[in-house]
Design a protein around this motif. Sequence first.
Motif, mmCIF file in Angstrom:
data_model
loop_
_atom_site.group_PDB
_atom_site.id
_atom_site.type_symbol
_atom_site.label_atom_id
_atom_site.label_comp_id
_atom_site.label_asym_id
_atom_site.label_seq_id
_atom_site.Cartn_x
_atom_site.Cartn_y
_atom_site.Cartn_z
ATOM 1 N N PRO A 14 53.195 54.670 61.093
ATOM 2 C CA PRO A 14 52.182 55.532 61.727
ATOM 3 C C PRO A 14 50.810 54.849 61.793
ATOM 4 C CG PRO A 14 53.412 56.749 60.076
ATOM 5 C CD PRO A 14 53.782 55.301 59.915
ATOM 6 N N LEU A 15 49.890 55.456 62.502
ATOM 7 C CA LEU A 15 48.567 54.855 62.688
ATOM 8 C C LEU A 15 47.806 54.649 61.390
ATOM 9 C CD1 LEU A 15 47.434 56.519 65.984
ATOM 10 C CD2 LEU A 15 47.820 54.115 65.569
ATOM 11 N N THR A 16 48.078 55.461 60.386
ATOM 12 C CA THR A 16 47.433 55.214 59.100
ATOM 13 C C THR A 16 47.870 53.864 58.543
ATOM 14 O OG1 THR A 16 49.186 56.541 58.112
ATOM 15 C CG2 THR A 16 47.070 57.625 58.433
ATOM 16 N N GLY A 17 49.109 53.487 58.806
ATOM 17 C CA GLY A 17 49.605 52.176 58.393
ATOM 18 C C GLY A 17 48.906 51.049 59.122
ATOM 19 N N PHE A 18 48.550 51.268 60.384
ATOM 20 C CA PHE A 18 47.790 50.261 61.135
ATOM 21 C C PHE A 18 46.424 50.048 60.477
ATOM 22 C CE2 PHE A 18 44.903 49.014 64.598
ATOM 23 C CZ PHE A 18 45.546 47.875 65.032
ATOM 24 N N GLY A 19 45.763 51.140 60.127
ATOM 25 C CA GLY A 19 44.484 51.036 59.446
ATOM 26 C C GLY A 19 44.618 50.357 58.099
ATOM 27 N N TYR A 20 45.680 50.687 57.376
ATOM 28 C CA TYR A 20 45.945 50.048 56.084
ATOM 29 C C TYR A 20 46.119 48.542 56.254
ATOM 30 C CZ TYR A 20 49.076 48.310 52.417
ATOM 31 O OH TYR A 20 49.681 47.553 51.457
ATOM 32 N N ASN A 21 46.890 48.131 57.269
ATOM 33 C CA ASN A 21 47.092 46.703 57.518
ATOM 34 C C ASN A 21 45.792 46.006 57.896
ATOM 35 O OD1 ASN A 21 49.807 46.421 56.891
ATOM 36 N ND2 ASN A 21 50.448 47.119 58.904
ATOM 37 N N LEU A 22 44.930 46.694 58.646
ATOM 38 C CA LEU A 22 43.616 46.123 58.965
ATOM 39 C C LEU A 22 42.824 45.843 57.688
ATOM 40 C CD1 LEU A 22 42.397 48.266 61.996
ATOM 41 C CD2 LEU A 22 42.770 45.806 61.997
ATOM 42 N N ALA A 23 42.748 46.849 56.824
ATOM 43 C CA ALA A 23 41.985 46.695 55.582
ATOM 44 C C ALA A 23 42.581 45.612 54.695
ATOM 45 C CB ALA A 23 41.929 48.022 54.830
ATOM 46 N N LYS A 24 43.897 45.601 54.580
ATOM 47 C CA LYS A 24 44.571 44.600 53.746
ATOM 48 C C LYS A 24 44.342 43.187 54.297
ATOM 49 C CE LYS A 24 49.106 43.578 51.803
ATOM 50 N NZ LYS A 24 50.513 43.974 51.772
ATOM 51 N N GLY A 25 44.430 43.043 55.623
ATOM 52 C CA GLY A 25 44.200 41.735 56.234
ATOM 53 C C GLY A 25 42.782 41.238 56.018
ATOM 54 N N VAL A 26 41.811 42.126 56.118
ATOM 55 C CA VAL A 26 40.417 41.734 55.885
ATOM 56 C C VAL A 26 40.220 41.325 54.427
ATOM 57 C CG1 VAL A 26 38.039 42.578 55.808
ATOM 58 C CG2 VAL A 26 39.461 43.054 57.795
ATOM 59 N N GLN A 27 40.776 42.110 53.491
ATOM 60 C CA GLN A 27 40.630 41.778 52.068
ATOM 61 C C GLN A 27 41.211 40.398 51.760
ATOM 62 O OE1 GLN A 27 42.589 45.101 50.180
ATOM 63 N NE2 GLN A 27 40.663 46.214 49.884
ATOM 64 N N GLU A 28 42.412 40.125 52.262
ATOM 65 C CA GLU A 28 43.050 38.834 52.000
ATOM 66 C C GLU A 28 42.280 37.688 52.646
ATOM 67 O OE1 GLU A 28 47.063 39.307 53.362
ATOM 68 O OE2 GLU A 28 47.601 40.625 51.679
ATOM 69 N N ALA A 29 41.819 37.885 53.870
ATOM 70 C CA ALA A 29 41.094 36.823 54.570
ATOM 71 C C ALA A 29 39.747 36.543 53.922
ATOM 72 C CB ALA A 29 40.914 37.187 56.041
ATOM 73 N N VAL A 30 39.075 37.568 53.425
ATOM 74 C CA VAL A 30 37.790 37.360 52.751
ATOM 75 C C VAL A 30 38.005 36.571 51.463
ATOM 76 C CG1 VAL A 30 35.925 38.547 51.519
ATOM 77 C CG2 VAL A 30 36.583 39.309 53.799
ATOM 78 N N GLN A 31 39.093 36.867 50.737
ATOM 79 C CA GLN A 31 39.386 36.124 49.509
ATOM 80 C C GLN A 31 39.693 34.664 49.799
ATOM 81 O OE1 GLN A 31 42.573 38.320 47.696
ATOM 82 N NE2 GLN A 31 41.211 39.892 46.865
ATOM 83 N N GLU A 32 40.369 34.398 50.913
ATOM 84 C CA GLU A 32 40.769 33.037 51.253
ATOM 85 C C GLU A 32 39.666 32.252 51.966
ATOM 86 O OE1 GLU A 32 44.286 33.346 53.610
ATOM 87 O OE2 GLU A 32 45.448 34.261 51.991
ATOM 88 N N GLN A 33 38.921 32.907 52.881
ATOM 89 C CA GLN A 33 38.009 32.182 53.763
ATOM 90 C C GLN A 33 36.553 32.606 53.638
ATOM 91 O OE1 GLN A 33 39.956 33.197 57.396
ATOM 92 N NE2 GLN A 33 41.455 31.541 57.222
ATOM 93 N N GLY A 34 36.278 33.566 52.804
ATOM 94 C CA GLY A 34 34.909 34.034 52.653
ATOM 95 C C GLY A 34 34.530 35.016 53.746
ATOM 96 N N PRO A 35 33.237 35.089 54.046
ATOM 97 C CA PRO A 35 32.752 36.080 55.013
ATOM 98 C C PRO A 35 33.362 35.972 56.415
ATOM 99 C CG PRO A 35 30.926 35.158 53.781
ATOM 100 C CD PRO A 35 32.153 34.369 53.413
ATOM 101 N N VAL A 36 33.843 34.804 56.792
ATOM 102 C CA VAL A 36 34.478 34.652 58.104
ATOM 103 C C VAL A 36 35.722 35.545 58.187
ATOM 104 C CG1 VAL A 36 35.631 33.004 59.639
ATOM 105 C CG2 VAL A 36 33.596 32.323 58.387
#
Length: 125
Positions: A66-88
Motif C-alpha cells: 500500500p501507499l504507506t509502504g511507499f512512504g516507508y521505503n522513501l524514508a528508509k532509502g533516505v536514512q540509508e543513503a544519508v548514512q552512506e553518502q552524507g547529506p547528498v
Amino acid sequence: MEVFMEYLKAFVVGGLICVVGQLLIDHTKLTPARILVGFVVAGVILGAVGLYEPLVDFAGAGATVPLTGFGYNLAKGVQEAVQEQGPVGILIGGLKATAGGIAAAVFFSLLAALIFKPSDRSVSG
C-alpha cells in the motif's frame, strides 16, 4: 500452514490499511488525492520514527505494497543513503529506494493509456 499464515497476515494488514482509506473517503470531505498523499506522508513519518518496521516484519507485502509502504521505503532509502553518502543522500536516497515502483507505475500507466484510449471527460459531444 506457515505460508498460509503469511498470506493471511498480509491480507489482513493490507485490508485494514484499505479500510482506513475507505473510511476517510466515506466520512470526511478529503479528496482521494489528499488521502493518498496522507498515506504516503504517514508512511514516511512512521518509517522515520521506527514504527513501521515492525509492521513490515509482521505483515510483509501487506504493509509494503500500500501507499504507506511507499512512504516507508522513501524514508528508509533516505536514512540509508544519508548514512552512506552524507547529506547528498537526502536528495538521492528516496528515489533510489523507490525507483522500481516509480518505473512500474509509469510503465503500467502508459500501457493502460495505450490500451484504453483515455479522453477528456469535460468535453461533451
